[in-house]
Write a protein that holds these residues in place. Structure first.
Motif, PDB file in Angstrom:
ATOM      1  N   THR A 276     -23.875  28.802  89.233  1.00  0.00           N
ATOM      2  CA  THR A 276     -24.999  28.943  88.303  1.00  0.00           C
ATOM      3  C   THR A 276     -25.683  27.594  88.119  1.00  0.00           C
ATOM      4  N   ASP A 277     -26.996  27.638  87.855  1.00  0.00           N
ATOM      5  CA  ASP A 277     -27.745  26.409  87.594  1.00  0.00           C
ATOM      6  C   ASP A 277     -27.936  26.167  86.106  1.00  0.00           C
ATOM      7  N   SER A 278     -27.378  27.055  85.288  1.00  0.00           N
ATOM      8  CA  SER A 278     -27.631  26.970  83.849  1.00  0.00           C
ATOM      9  C   SER A 278     -27.174  25.639  83.257  1.00  0.00           C
TER      10      SER A 278
ATOM     11  N   ASN B 236     -26.094  37.304  77.262  1.00  0.00           N
ATOM     12  CA  ASN B 236     -27.222  36.383  77.385  1.00  0.00           C
ATOM     13  C   ASN B 236     -28.382  37.135  78.033  1.00  0.00           C
TER      14      ASN B 236
ATOM     15  N   ASP C  46     -33.952  33.562  76.610  1.00  0.00           N
ATOM     16  CA  ASP C  46     -33.788  32.229  76.036  1.00  0.00           C
ATOM     17  C   ASP C  46     -33.531  32.244  74.540  1.00  0.00           C
TER      18      ASP C  46
ATOM     19  N   GLN D  81     -30.106  33.575  73.856  1.00  0.00           N
ATOM     20  CA  GLN D  81     -29.166  32.564  74.355  1.00  0.00           C
ATOM     21  C   GLN D  81     -28.975  31.440  73.328  1.00  0.00           C
TER      22      GLN D  81
ATOM     23  N   GLU E 171     -26.297  32.529  82.215  1.00  0.00           N
ATOM     24  CA  GLU E 171     -27.695  32.819  82.572  1.00  0.00           C
ATOM     25  C   GLU E 171     -28.124  34.133  81.937  1.00  0.00           C
ATOM     26  N   SER E 172     -29.432  34.293  81.711  1.00  0.00           N
ATOM     27  CA  SER E 172     -29.960  35.597  81.339  1.00  0.00           C
ATOM     28  C   SER E 172     -29.727  36.535  82.518  1.00  0.00           C
TER      29      SER E 172
END
Lengths: 454, 454
Positions: free
Chosen positions: A153-155, B371, B374, B377, B399-400
């Motif tokens: 993941t890039d989160s 999630n 944004d 989150q 992540e969403s």
């Protein structure tokens, strides 16, 4: 014939005291990792050499400990191989090596288990690694690494969580005097671009990294040497002069990097990481945005961070960052991630130097029962059974011996209490309990003893 | 170019599920070791080869993994060395090896630290060892050993404590279906003497050890072959027919071994060990005195014991005994001791086969926060901070993503609860908590959530 035994250079035994402290360290860190949803992984000490070589640069390859093939290892070689020398014969007599870090074996594990792993995969790993480095103070040939990574993941929540972990770990260790330097590779790229040094990015980083050691003038001189213009040097001077709190620094930097997309991206990511951290309830008060932070390893591509003590000279004790394409070399593309590595040996030395290890060892024996003769010993064993039933770590001196000898034993093992069991005690059921720290002695029944110690 | 990675033969990765179970095993055993006053020790993976070689017999020497010297390892060799072959060149290109067991490094440690160690020294050690054995089911080239030893005393209290540890460990693991075989090398010597086979003691043991496999008639035949008389064989038959509870067996044996001092000594020691165990509050109900118990290793000199499951076929899962002169080879005489070794891999397989591992994993993530965008989150992160403040292992999906993807993640990680955070929930402060096991969903406030999970 007896031999005088020794340890291989750069390796260590960990005796009981060190082990108690290391276990305290490891279990503290593990408990935080687990609280954040990281799962444990262990990989073998030995890996096939084709997994390890080519992953750490030429220098790294030379520092790999290689394991000799078992049996008649020369049978795949010829005398020509022998004449060709060590380097060329190695691959014919050795197929396995000791792991050099935890990252490459982790990447191998992910690639091999891609269908079973729950992505994003959060794993921690605490194991020894081996490097045939020249041993020196604080550098060993066998040492533990303690890593946590999130891959897939890039989160930026991941970055924030790793920084939150740093805050919680050091809080639990009662260690306060440290600073976290935070930046992004992208900020550094932006700065290079703003200075007109994008084409020489890697040399630009290397030179900038020496700022602390050689000072601004020398840095500018060297940058000039790789073709950075006077205008570029002026921009750099302005950027390096930026001061303020983290929000201010990022704001002021964005004024300077307005034209570099990558730089603005780095600023946005840094700000977002800090924002996430705030939402997680962390103060981030130890974190300082450090625009010159480069971190040695070239594989970092996004956020980077490192932790240093502020009151003692110890170097970096924890560090990490975001990287691209962890598993590509093993045939699995698109797995990037972000990680952190706690430098166990340096954290150990830091806590030691600052006297932060707990003084009361809850893991060790709490009470020793004396042993003066067979009758007292039989009596003591029944008391011992009761103490252990209450989960009180306890021992009997296994032989009849003089009191002094038994006291010395208790002392050497730092056992805080000794229960005296003589004929009077056995008759009355009231025993003398000696507090080895204060020297005080008091009379207790077994019930009182069990209450007192449990 | 990408490569298909693989593991060296006979080595294993331990993924999260295995690690949780192994940690449960290790921490259970460790907690009992500590309760009995044993202290932790760790020694390096690599030892100098002169420490290792000659300690495990010729076969053992061949099974040592040897580490190639670093740098230009051929520079101490000549082409004659090469021509002389693998065996003779080894010592010139390799000075270190991977440890083969925990006992020899322990002996080395004691010899090197003789002035600092508190004797009697009680240490436990849980570390991997390496053997270049042919891998097969249940036999690995890298595997953990889990040993506890007491050195520097002849007291039979030590034997009793190790047997008490066995009882406590398996009780804590909820494992009941096992038997402990107990005897003494001295009983075996007594039997050999009574049969007139003292001169051939070692062959006598080897043959007797095969009783289970080849039966009494074959054993007698083979004993006859090494010179045991008919009278001796009759005595043996009588001894092997001895039955009853432990007290009866020892009593009846002493009638048979009346003339052999060593045999009577073995009987007395066995009885004393059992008596100590009773005083410690242990039932000893799993212990059976087994007159034919030999234990393979010739270095045992006193009490010996081994543990086997009774309802499944798994072989010996734990074993040990008393030995003489542990450290003599390293120049420190007079250090005898007694030890026990828990066979981690077999105990793991046993608990697995009998379904005895705890089903609720208290170490892993307890709740996943969803999630979806944004805003949700950012909201979720503040809840996450509160959960972790209460030490509740918890995660947010970083992540969403679609609900299904997040549910799959929770499922794969066996996370028991998922908290749904959508716009309605954020407005009302009442969230849907889904129990992933039962499928039930209920409405909770944050306070209720924190109470429920902590």
């Amino acid at each position: 014939m007896s031999q005088k035994p020794s340890l291989p250079k750069g390796t260590r035994d960990f005796g009981p005291i060190q082990m108690y402290r290391r276990e305290y360290l490891f279990s503290t860190i593990k408990s935080v990792f687990k609280k954040y949803g990281f799962m444990p992984l262990e990989t073998p000490a030995m890996e096939n050499l084709n997994v390890l070589t080519g992953k750490y640069g030429d220098e790294g390859d030379q520092l790999l400990f290689k394991v000799l093939n078992s049996g008649d290892f020369l049978n795949k070689t010829t005398s020509e191989d022998y004449e060709a020398g060590s380097k060329s014969i190695t691959s014919k007599i050795s197929e396995k090596g000791l792991k050099y870090d935890l990252t490459v074996p982790f990447a191998r594990y992910v690639a091999m288990n891609r269908n079973d792993v729950a992505f994003p995969f959060k794993r921690y790993q605490i194991q020894p690694v081996w490097r045939a480095d020249r041993p020196q103070k604080g550098r060993y040939r066998e040492f533990y690494q303690c890593d946590a990574d999130i891959v897939g993941t890039d989160s930026l929540i991941c970055e924030a969580e790793l920084l939150a972990i740093v805050e919680e770990v050091f809080e639990k260790l009662n260690f306060e005097d440290y600073q976290v330097s935070l930046s992004s590779r992208k900020i550094l790229e932006g700065i290079a671009e703003a200075c007109g040094a994008s084409d020489e990015f890697s040399r630009f980083c290397t030179i900038l990294d020496k700022l602390d050691k050689i000072g601004l003038d020398k840095v500018k001189e060297e940058l000039s040497g790789i073709g950075v213009s006077d205008k570029g040097l002026t921009t750099l001077t302005t950027i390096l002069a930026i001061a303020g709190n983290n929000d201010q620094v990022l704001k002021r930097l964005s004024d300077q990097l307005g034209n570099t997309q990558v730089g603005l991206e780095g600023i946005r990511e840094t700000q977002e990481t800090l924002d996430h951290l705030g939402r997680l309830g962390k103060t981030a008060k130890k974190i300082k945005v450090d625009l010159t932070l480069a971190r040695g390893l070239s594989y970092y591509t996004g956020m980077i961070y490192e932790v240093k003590p502020t009151t003692i000279s110890m170097g970096t004790i924890t560090a990490g960052g975001r990287y691209d394409n962890l598993t590509g070399v093993f045939g699995l593309d698109g797995v990037s991630g972000v990680g952190i590595s706690f430098g166990i040996d340096r954290i150990y030395d830091t806590l030691n130097e600052l006297d932060l290890f707990p003084t009361d060892n809850t893991q060790a024996t709490k009470i020793l029962l004396t042993n003066f003769d067979d009758i007292a010993q039989a009596h003591a064993l029944t008391i011992l059974g009761k103490l252990r039933e209450k989960d009180i770590p306890s021992e009997i001196y296994p032989e009849s011996a003089k009191l002094k000898k038994q006291m010395t034993y208790a002392d050497k093992k730092s056992i805080p209490y000794v229960l005296m069991i003589g004929s009077r005690e056995m008759e009355t059921g009231i025993y003398s309990l000696k507090n080895m720290t204060s020297g005080e002695q008091k009379e207790v029944s077994i019930d009182q003893l069990l209450n007192e110690l449990s």
